[in-house]
Design an enzyme around this catalytic site. Structure first.
Site, mmCIF file in Angstrom:
data_model
loop_
_atom_site.group_PDB
_atom_site.id
_atom_site.type_symbol
_atom_site.label_atom_id
_atom_site.label_comp_id
_atom_site.label_asym_id
_atom_site.label_seq_id
_atom_site.Cartn_x
_atom_site.Cartn_y
_atom_site.Cartn_z
ATOM 1 N N LYS A 66 0.841 -1.203 0.000
ATOM 2 C CA LYS A 66 0.000 0.000 0.000
ATOM 3 C C LYS A 66 0.870 1.245 0.000
ATOM 4 C CE LYS A 66 -3.815 -2.384 2.260
ATOM 5 N NZ LYS A 66 -4.520 -2.699 3.519
ATOM 6 N N GLN A 110 -4.325 -1.007 9.687
ATOM 7 C CA GLN A 110 -4.292 -2.357 9.114
ATOM 8 C C GLN A 110 -4.910 -3.360 10.079
ATOM 9 O OE1 GLN A 110 -3.202 -3.154 5.948
ATOM 10 N NE2 GLN A 110 -3.958 -5.200 6.372
ATOM 11 N N ASP A 133 -10.828 2.931 4.205
ATOM 12 C CA ASP A 133 -11.220 1.518 4.152
ATOM 13 C C ASP A 133 -12.744 1.363 4.143
ATOM 14 O OD1 ASP A 133 -9.123 -0.203 3.807
ATOM 15 O OD2 ASP A 133 -8.679 -0.442 5.942
#
Ligand code: NAD
Length: 301
Positions: A66, A110, A133
């Protein structure tokens, strides 16, 4: 990728055409890079902050990928690595600091978090406008309400983008999603509904799963069980999207779909790797540039 572009790339194996996530993701990323350049020209560099807690090897790989992709898109990237022993209050403080930082437009924590940390509370602590997200309850509500002002979760959004760019319309189609997680299955069902599909969501308690799958024009597998979906479960000519990433004991990766069997029956099929995976990162970049455009007041979305 445009329909003709994808056909010209011409990957046909057996009966199924391959939905090439790598190629489509490269197109999405090129578009994101152009939008980032336009923002930079106005004095705003899109900023992404990635928070990694602990040493989980798979998470470390995801975060590295990422970080690299965001840099290639022209973003400023800050990766914060915190020890597995980090306290809940400390992690929430880090999130609040990033919420308040005007140079950061997207914040990603994460998941999964190490044992002892409450990921739901962390997600709730995020500023929904920076929740790239798409997991904050406000963004989930926007998705359910069909409100485009939210940010959609990256993996399901990537599945929809893959269909869009291949010219696969979902309107009026029977879309069956196997898996009902908050991360993939449920949001995908709502995104498909917003495209006027008739949606069925299956899960571990669904009876006669093969028969339900055989009715699907578009079948999405998001379970986490290698090769659960067999060729005999697929309606001839169906679009099959394999979200699963399963690490095999002997090394290597397998999807949730038996690829060799599926390719003989399906009309379109995503490979693993190289299908939904690259799209997930592309949509993270897309959400981040959108968040930056909104913050800069130049977004129409
Ligand atoms: P999850 O474990 O949270 O959810 C799995 C779902 O599958 C559950 O809803 C469960 O009810 C259902 N299920 C379990 N066994 C089943 C069975 N035998 N029959 C029918 N349904 C069953 O998993 P998740 O986070 O949704 O991820 C699913 C898969 O997708 C995993 O392999 C994961 O690694 C992969 N994934 C890939 C990406 C990507 O970028 N490609 C992103 C996220 C997840």
């Amino acid at each position: 990728m445009s329909r003709t572009g994808l056909e010209a790339s011409g990957v046909t194996i057996g009966g199924a055409r391959i939905l090439d996530g790598k190629a489509v993701a490269a197109e999405v990323r090129a578009g994101v890079r152009a939008r980032a350049q336009a923002l930079i020209a106005r004095g705003v560099q899109p900023g992404l902050a990635v928070v990694l807690v602990g040493e989980d090897p798979a998470s470390q790989v995801y975060v590295r990928n990422k970080d690299k992709a965001a840099q290639e898109a022209g973003f400023s990237v800050r990766t914060l690595k915190l020890p597995a022993q980090t306290a809940q209050a400390e992690l929430e403080r880090v999130v609040r600091e990033l919420n308040a930082d005007r140079s950061v437009h997207g914040v990603l924590v994460q998941l999964p978090l190490p044992r002892g940390l409450d990921s739901e509370r962390i997600v709730r602590a995020l500023d929904p406008a920076k929740d790239v997200d798409g997991l904050h309850p406000e963004n989930v509500a926007a998705l359910v309400m069909g409100d485009a002002r939210g940010l959609a979760p990256c993996t399901p959004a990537g599945c929809i983008e893959l269909c869009d760019r291949a010219g696969v319309s979902l309107a009026g189609k029977r879309v069956t999603v196997v898996g009902r997680s908050l991360l993939v299955g449920k949001p995908l069902a709502f995104l498909a509904l917003a495209r006027d599909a008739t949606v069925t969501v299956c899960h571990s308690k669904t009876s006669d799963l093969p028969a339900v799958c055989r009715e699907a024009d578009v079948l999405v597998a998001a379970v986490g069980r290698p090769e659960l979906v067999r060729g005999s479960w697929i309606k001839p000519g169906a679009v099959v999207i394999d979200v699963g990433i399963n690490r095999l004991d002997g090394g290597g990766l397998a999807g949730d779909v038996a690829f060799a069997e599926a390719r003989a029956v399906a009309g379109w099929l995503t490979p693993v790797p190289g299908g939904v995976g690259p799209m997930t990162i592309a949509m993270l970049l897309s959400n981040t540039v959108l968040a930056a455009e909104r913050a800069a007041g130049v977004s129409r979305a």
